[in-house]
Write a protein that holds these residues in place. Structure first.
Motif, PDB file in Angstrom:
ATOM      1  N   ALA A   1       0.841  -1.196   0.000  1.00 43.35           N
ATOM      2  CA  ALA A   1       0.000   0.000   0.000  1.00 43.35           C
ATOM      3  C   ALA A   1       0.874   1.242   0.000  1.00 43.35           C
ATOM      4  O   ALA A   1       2.080   1.198   0.290  1.00 43.35           O
ATOM      5  N   ALA A   2       0.240   2.366  -0.316  1.00 38.01           N
ATOM      6  CA  ALA A   2       0.892   3.667  -0.226  1.00 38.01           C
ATOM      7  C   ALA A   2      -0.150   4.670   0.240  1.00 38.01           C
ATOM      8  O   ALA A   2      -1.339   4.540  -0.050  1.00 38.01           O
ATOM      9  N   GLY A   3       0.323   5.664   0.985  1.00 42.82           N
ATOM     10  CA  GLY A   3      -0.608   6.654   1.504  1.00 42.82           C
ATOM     11  C   GLY A   3       0.121   7.779   2.192  1.00 42.82           C
ATOM     12  O   GLY A   3       1.277   8.090   1.859  1.00 42.82           O
ATOM     13  N   VAL A   4      -0.536   8.370   3.165  1.00 44.28           N
ATOM     14  CA  VAL A   4      -0.006   9.548   3.858  1.00 44.28           C
ATOM     15  C   VAL A   4      -0.001   9.286   5.360  1.00 44.28           C
ATOM     16  O   VAL A   4      -0.981   8.761   5.913  1.00 44.28           O
ATOM     17  N   VAL A   5       1.086   9.640   6.008  1.00 43.40           N
ATOM     18  CA  VAL A   5       1.204   9.453   7.454  1.00 43.40           C
ATOM     19  C   VAL A   5       0.245  10.401   8.168  1.00 43.40           C
ATOM     20  O   VAL A   5       0.303  11.617   7.984  1.00 43.40           O
ATOM     21  N   LEU A   6      -0.640   9.822   8.971  1.00 44.62           N
ATOM     22  CA  LEU A   6      -1.550  10.631   9.788  1.00 44.62           C
ATOM     23  C   LEU A   6      -0.943  10.970  11.137  1.00 44.62           C
ATOM     24  O   LEU A   6      -1.180  12.044  11.687  1.00 44.62           O
ATOM     25  N   GLN A   7      -0.176  10.018  11.661  1.00 47.67           N
ATOM     26  CA  GLN A   7       0.432  10.193  12.987  1.00 47.67           C
ATOM     27  C   GLN A   7       1.828   9.595  12.980  1.00 47.67           C
ATOM     28  O   GLN A   7       2.008   8.422  12.646  1.00 47.67           O
ATOM     29  N   GLY A   8       2.827  10.423  13.303  1.00 43.93           N
ATOM     30  CA  GLY A   8       4.197   9.939  13.356  1.00 43.93           C
ATOM     31  C   GLY A   8       4.438   9.065  14.577  1.00 43.93           C
ATOM     32  O   GLY A   8       3.626   9.007  15.505  1.00 43.93           O
ATOM     33  N   ALA A   9       5.557   8.372  14.580  1.00 40.08           N
ATOM     34  CA  ALA A   9       5.909   7.508  15.707  1.00 40.08           C
ATOM     35  C   ALA A   9       6.161   8.345  16.953  1.00 40.08           C
ATOM     36  O   ALA A   9       6.783   9.414  16.896  1.00 40.08           O
ATOM     37  N   ALA A  10       5.696   7.836  18.086  1.00 41.05           N
ATOM     38  CA  ALA A  10       5.830   8.571  19.350  1.00 41.05           C
ATOM     39  C   ALA A  10       7.284   8.785  19.739  1.00 41.05           C
ATOM     40  O   ALA A  10       7.610   9.773  20.412  1.00 41.05           O
ATOM     41  N   ASP A  11       8.164   7.887  19.298  1.00 40.29           N
ATOM     42  CA  ASP A  11       9.572   8.028  19.652  1.00 40.29           C
ATOM     43  C   ASP A  11      10.334   8.941  18.699  1.00 40.29           C
ATOM     44  O   ASP A  11      11.552   9.110  18.808  1.00 40.29           O
ATOM     45  N   GLY A  12       9.626   9.539  17.734  1.00 36.62           N
ATOM     46  CA  GLY A  12      10.264  10.478  16.814  1.00 36.62           C
ATOM     47  C   GLY A  12      10.958   9.837  15.637  1.00 36.62           C
ATOM     48  O   GLY A  12      11.500  10.547  14.779  1.00 36.62           O
ATOM     49  N   SER A  13      10.934   8.519  15.560  1.00 36.82           N
ATOM     50  CA  SER A  13      11.599   7.843  14.440  1.00 36.82           C
ATOM     51  C   SER A  13      10.674   7.814  13.232  1.00 36.82           C
ATOM     52  O   SER A  13       9.459   7.910  13.348  1.00 36.82           O
TER      53      SER A  13
END
Length: 307
Positions: free
Chosen positions: A63-75
């Protein structure tokens, strides 16, 4: 809250149907991605029928798409980043995926094209790498008109190999010379000289014949088995100068290889060939076309084409 997805549904004619799953929650080191496009593979159809994916669970790998929420650890990529992913459960409106399962899609590469890359592109890239692809090698690609096959032809040609593309019928060979094949053959009977590498996607008798064509020191990568037929080796077929038959499965944590694939697309070396595209509401049509060998290249679903 719930999310719409294509799930394993044993009551459906194809064992695949739409359902609602719990909206995924990103865990530590994970991203939440809104899926825009996804691509269908034989593995998805097999997973629905084999029990490897349980009833009620979402199918899909690409799949491909758009990040809605980044990783909590900043990675990993930040919210708003366009990404391609390779992970279980990709046929859903939203998916939570490990940072190691995604790569950023650069400007100039469409998300539909990126979605066509993971399973087939990774199999072609990794199998050729494992086999020791190098300039001057003679490379045989069976099932060359399919998703893995067309990528393997392009990548082997880019590496400077002499590429022989084997297809099931003359029409299935259309366009393969233009993407890098030096020879296009129907079946394997017309190949008279040994080959150094085989990317084998058909299985059955094709695998046995390809093994016989392999030169001493050569490598056969058994990437797929679309024929569903048994492979019966004659006595002493494995006695002789050393050569290898290697089983293959796509490993996850594919971020670096996904990044390599989208880089090759961005520079024009690799071109995702999408011969079936439509709304995921038409998944049964796409599945029928794939089973019927009417897809040259990839089949891609539009999950949220308007977004």
């Amino acid at each position: 809250m719930s999310t719409r997805a294509l799930i394993v549904d044993p009551s459906a004619p194809t064992s695949i149907g739409f359902g609602e799953i719990a909206t995924p929650v990103a865990g530590p080191g994970q991203l939440l991605v809104e899926v825009r496009h996804a691509s269908l593979n034989y593995a998805d159809l097999n997973n629905a029928l084999s029990g490897r994916v349980p009833a009620g669970a979402p199918l899909g790998l690409d799949a491909a798409g758009v990040v809605l929420q980044g990783a909590a650890d900043g990675s990993g990529p930040a919210a708003g980043t366009r990404v391609v992913l390779f992970a279980y459960g990709a046929f859903a409106e939203r998916v939570a995926v490990d940072v190691s399962a995604v790569a950023e899609v650069p400007a100039g590469v469409g998300l539909a094209e990126a979605a066509a890359l993971p399973t087939a592109g990774l199999a072609a890239l990794r199998s050729l790498r494992s086999a020791g692809i190098a300039p001057g090698k003679r490379v045989l690609v069976t099932g060359a008109s399919g998703g893995v096959g067309r990528y393997a032809v392009r990548l082997a040609a880019h590496a400077g190999a002499h590429v022989i593309a084997s297809v099931g019928s003359p029409t299935r060979g259309d366009g393969l010379v233009g993407v890098g094949a030096d020879e296009v053959v129907v079946g394997l009977d017309d190949i008279k000289e040994p080959v150094d590498i085989v990317v084998e996607t058909v299985g059955g008798p094709h695998l046995v014949t390809a093994w016989e064509l392999l030169a001493p020191g050569g490598s056969l990568q058994s990437v797929g088995w679309t024929s569903g037929e048994p492979a019966v080796f004659p006595p002493y077929a494995t006695v002789g100068p050393p050569k290898t038959l290697t089983s293959y499965v796509n490993e996850f944590a594919a971020a670096n290889d996904l990044a390599e694939l989208v880089r090759l697309v961005a520079e024009g070396t690799l071109v995702p060939e999408i011969s079936w595209r439509g709304s995921w509401e038409r998944f049964a049509e796409a599945a029928d076309a794939l089973r019927g060998r009417r897809v040259a290249g990839k089949a891609v679903f539009d999950v949220k084409p308007h977004a």
